[in-house]
Design a protein around this motif. Structure first.
Motif, PDB file in Angstrom:
ATOM      1  N   GLU A  52      55.774  30.700  10.360  1.00 47.71           N
ATOM      2  CA  GLU A  52      55.750  30.676  11.827  1.00 47.71           C
ATOM      3  C   GLU A  52      57.167  30.726  12.401  1.00 47.71           C
ATOM      4  O   GLU A  52      57.435  31.404  13.383  1.00 47.71           O
ATOM      5  CB  GLU A  52      55.026  29.424  12.296  1.00 47.71           C
ATOM      6  N   ARG A  53      58.091  30.029  11.771  1.00 44.83           N
ATOM      7  CA  ARG A  53      59.474  30.017  12.242  1.00 44.83           C
ATOM      8  C   ARG A  53      60.143  31.378  12.046  1.00 44.83           C
ATOM      9  O   ARG A  53      60.852  31.874  12.925  1.00 44.83           O
ATOM     10  CB  ARG A  53      60.261  28.946  11.493  1.00 44.83           C
ATOM     11  N   LEU A  54      59.897  32.019  10.899  1.00 50.02           N
ATOM     12  CA  LEU A  54      60.585  33.273  10.590  1.00 50.02           C
ATOM     13  C   LEU A  54      59.982  34.482  11.290  1.00 50.02           C
ATOM     14  O   LEU A  54      60.710  35.388  11.690  1.00 50.02           O
ATOM     15  CB  LEU A  54      60.582  33.508   9.077  1.00 50.02           C
ATOM     16  N   THR A  55      58.666  34.524  11.428  1.00 48.78           N
ATOM     17  CA  THR A  55      58.027  35.729  11.935  1.00 48.78           C
ATOM     18  C   THR A  55      57.339  35.538  13.276  1.00 48.78           C
ATOM     19  O   THR A  55      56.875  36.498  13.862  1.00 48.78           O
ATOM     20  CB  THR A  55      56.985  36.252  10.932  1.00 48.78           C
ATOM     21  N   GLY A  56      57.239  34.298  13.753  1.00 46.08           N
ATOM     22  CA  GLY A  56      56.582  34.055  15.023  1.00 46.08           C
ATOM     23  C   GLY A  56      55.094  33.800  14.893  1.00 46.08           C
ATOM     24  O   GLY A  56      54.440  33.422  15.848  1.00 46.08           O
ATOM     25  N   SER A  57      54.538  34.001  13.713  1.00 45.02           N
ATOM     26  CA  SER A  57      53.112  33.750  13.487  1.00 45.02           C
ATOM     27  C   SER A  57      52.936  33.250  12.061  1.00 45.02           C
ATOM     28  O   SER A  57      53.491  33.823  11.130  1.00 45.02           O
ATOM     29  CB  SER A  57      52.300  35.021  13.678  1.00 45.02           C
TER      30      SER A  57
END
Length: 74
Positions: A52-57
Motif C-alpha cells: 500500500e505504501r509503495l504502490t498506493g494499493s
C-alpha cells in the motif's frame, strides 16, 4: 441409471459454489476488489502495508519499475 445423480450433483455444486461467489461479491462491494487477503498474521499485515505504501494499493501488485529509486547524495 446414471442420470439420477444429476439433481444431487446440481444441489451440491450450488451449495458449494454460491458461498464462494457471495464472498467475492461482498469483497468487491466492501473493499473494491475480489481478493481475499488474510491479514491475521503479522507478516501478511506487514506485506500489505508495504504494498500500500509503495504502490498506493495493497491489492494491485506492480513490478519493480513502479517503485521509486532511492536518492543517493554524494
Amino acid at each position: 441409471m446414471w442420470y439420477e445423480i444429476i439433481p444431487s450433483l446440481a444441489a451440491v455444486t450450488t451449495f458449494l459454489g454460491v458461498p464462494t461467489l457471495l464472498i467475492a461479491g461482498i469483497h468487491k462491494v466492501a473493499y473494491g476488489n475480489l481478493y481475499q487477503r488474510d491479514l491475521n498474521e503479522e507478516r501478511q499485515r506487514f506485506m500489505f502495508l508495504r504494498d500500500e505504501r509503495l504502490t498506493g494499493s495493497g491489492f494491485k501488485h506492480f513490478g519493480l519499475e513502479n517503485i521509486p529509486d532511492e536518492e543517493t547524495s554524494e
